[in-house]
Design a protein around this motif. Structure first.
Motif, mmCIF file in Angstrom:
data_model
loop_
_atom_site.group_PDB
_atom_site.id
_atom_site.type_symbol
_atom_site.label_atom_id
_atom_site.label_comp_id
_atom_site.label_asym_id
_atom_site.label_seq_id
_atom_site.Cartn_x
_atom_site.Cartn_y
_atom_site.Cartn_z
ATOM 1 N N ALA A 1 1.583 60.681 -27.963
ATOM 2 C CA ALA A 1 2.479 59.668 -27.383
ATOM 3 C C ALA A 1 3.137 60.196 -26.114
ATOM 4 O O ALA A 1 3.206 59.501 -25.101
ATOM 5 C CB ALA A 1 3.534 59.262 -28.402
ATOM 6 N N GLN A 2 3.600 61.432 -26.167
ATOM 7 C CA GLN A 2 4.242 62.031 -24.998
ATOM 8 C C GLN A 2 3.252 62.152 -23.838
ATOM 9 O O GLN A 2 3.590 61.877 -22.689
ATOM 10 C CB GLN A 2 4.816 63.394 -25.357
ATOM 11 N N ALA A 3 2.008 62.532 -24.147
ATOM 12 C CA ALA A 3 0.994 62.662 -23.097
ATOM 13 C C ALA A 3 0.666 61.314 -22.468
ATOM 14 O O ALA A 3 0.316 61.238 -21.285
ATOM 15 C CB ALA A 3 -0.275 63.285 -23.679
ATOM 16 N N LEU A 4 0.796 60.253 -23.253
ATOM 17 C CA LEU A 4 0.503 58.907 -22.736
ATOM 18 C C LEU A 4 1.748 58.198 -22.204
ATOM 19 O O LEU A 4 1.654 57.081 -21.698
ATOM 20 C CB LEU A 4 -0.148 58.056 -23.831
ATOM 21 N N GLY A 5 2.911 58.822 -22.355
ATOM 22 C CA GLY A 5 4.147 58.199 -21.882
ATOM 23 C C GLY A 5 4.565 57.023 -22.725
ATOM 24 O O GLY A 5 5.073 56.024 -22.204
ATOM 25 N N THR A 6 4.349 57.126 -24.030
ATOM 26 C CA THR A 6 4.708 56.040 -24.938
ATOM 27 C C THR A 6 5.391 56.646 -26.156
ATOM 28 O O THR A 6 5.831 57.791 -26.112
ATOM 29 C CB THR A 6 3.461 55.205 -25.314
ATOM 30 N N ASN A 7 5.486 55.895 -27.246
ATOM 31 C CA ASN A 7 6.136 56.418 -28.443
ATOM 32 C C ASN A 7 5.139 56.530 -29.603
ATOM 33 O O ASN A 7 4.020 56.041 -29.529
ATOM 34 C CB ASN A 7 7.346 55.566 -28.833
ATOM 35 N N GLN A 8 5.584 57.161 -30.673
ATOM 36 C CA GLN A 8 4.727 57.422 -31.823
ATOM 37 C C GLN A 8 4.258 56.121 -32.477
ATOM 38 O O GLN A 8 3.123 56.023 -32.950
ATOM 39 C CB GLN A 8 5.483 58.307 -32.832
ATOM 40 N N GLN A 9 5.095 55.104 -32.481
ATOM 41 C CA GLN A 9 4.714 53.824 -33.093
ATOM 42 C C GLN A 9 3.542 53.185 -32.349
ATOM 43 O O GLN A 9 2.661 52.582 -32.970
ATOM 44 C CB GLN A 9 5.913 52.850 -33.130
ATOM 45 N N ALA A 10 3.512 53.340 -31.045
ATOM 46 C CA ALA A 10 2.407 52.792 -30.254
ATOM 47 C C ALA A 10 1.107 53.514 -30.589
ATOM 48 O O ALA A 10 0.044 52.889 -30.689
ATOM 49 C CB ALA A 10 2.713 52.897 -28.770
ATOM 50 N N LYS B 1 -7.196 51.544 -21.720
ATOM 51 C CA LYS B 1 -6.392 52.348 -22.648
ATOM 52 C C LYS B 1 -7.239 53.468 -23.263
ATOM 53 O O LYS B 1 -6.762 54.579 -23.457
ATOM 54 C CB LYS B 1 -5.822 51.438 -23.741
ATOM 55 N N LEU B 2 -8.515 53.162 -23.548
ATOM 56 C CA LEU B 2 -9.421 54.166 -24.113
ATOM 57 C C LEU B 2 -9.593 55.340 -23.152
ATOM 58 O O LEU B 2 -9.602 56.498 -23.574
ATOM 59 C CB LEU B 2 -10.778 53.533 -24.441
ATOM 60 N N VAL B 3 -9.704 55.048 -21.878
ATOM 61 C CA VAL B 3 -9.841 56.101 -20.867
ATOM 62 C C VAL B 3 -8.589 56.982 -20.852
ATOM 63 O O VAL B 3 -8.678 58.218 -20.802
ATOM 64 C CB VAL B 3 -10.111 55.490 -19.468
ATOM 65 N N GLU B 4 -7.410 56.378 -20.940
ATOM 66 C CA GLU B 4 -6.153 57.137 -20.956
ATOM 67 C C GLU B 4 -6.071 58.027 -22.195
ATOM 68 O O GLU B 4 -5.701 59.205 -22.100
ATOM 69 C CB GLU B 4 -4.962 56.181 -20.940
ATOM 70 N N VAL B 5 -6.408 57.448 -23.357
ATOM 71 C CA VAL B 5 -6.343 58.205 -24.610
ATOM 72 C C VAL B 5 -7.342 59.366 -24.570
ATOM 73 O O VAL B 5 -7.024 60.494 -24.959
ATOM 74 C CB VAL B 5 -6.607 57.285 -25.814
ATOM 75 N N ALA B 6 -8.550 59.087 -24.080
ATOM 76 C CA ALA B 6 -9.577 60.124 -24.007
ATOM 77 C C ALA B 6 -9.113 61.269 -23.118
ATOM 78 O O ALA B 6 -9.282 62.444 -23.469
ATOM 79 C CB ALA B 6 -10.880 59.528 -23.481
ATOM 80 N N LYS B 7 -8.508 60.940 -21.991
ATOM 81 C CA LYS B 7 -8.017 61.977 -21.076
ATOM 82 C C LYS B 7 -6.931 62.814 -21.756
ATOM 83 O O LYS B 7 -6.934 64.042 -21.651
ATOM 84 C CB LYS B 7 -7.481 61.327 -19.799
#
Length: 133
Positions: free
Chosen positions: A27-36, A50-56
């Motif tokens: 979540a921190q790496a994506l700039g969001t929270n744990q619930q997201a 979003k998949l590209v962001e998560v993969a990175k």
């Protein structure tokens, strides 16, 4: 069962776990929270952006997430373990000397040291006897 193999959220969750990463860290790496992150991991599909962001953030490619399978991961790690065990870091170390020969050399050296110590004690005893007479 086919939804389990194509469930992107579960694949993301499993890759995250294999990378020993908590949901909070992702979540921190994506700039969001744990619930997201929890919501993403419970989603069967995810948009490509979003998949590209998560993969990175996970340090993998989007294709790696899409094509992830437990069997492939196990095979990957087994291949890694086989490569390590076939190198000098594994259990197949080859000695360039005979360990028993080295052990016997040490035993002989200890015998010689013991004999020298014994001779020194005999000499000391003889000297003391000479002094007392």
């Amino acid at each position: 069962m086919s939804t389990a193999t194509n469930h992107i959220g579960r694949k993301i969750s499993r890759i995250r776990e294999l990378r020993d990463m908590k949901q909070e860290a992702l979540a921190q790496a994506l700039g969001t929270n744990q619930q997201a992150i929890s919501a993403i991991e419970n989603s069967e599909t995810i948009d490509e952006e979003k998949l590209v962001e998560v993969a990175k953030a996970l340090g993998v490619t989007p294709d790696a997430i899409k094509n992830f399978s437990e069997e492939a991961a196990i095979n990957y790690f087994n291949t890694f373990n086989e490569a390590v065990s076939s190198s000098n870091f594994g259990n197949h170390n080859v000695c360039t000397f005979n360990p028993l020969d080295k052990l016997m050399e040490v035993v002989e050296e200890n015998k010689k040291l013991y004999e020298r110590l014994l001779q020194a004690e005999k000499d000391k005893l003889a000297y003391l006897e000479k002094l007392t007479k």
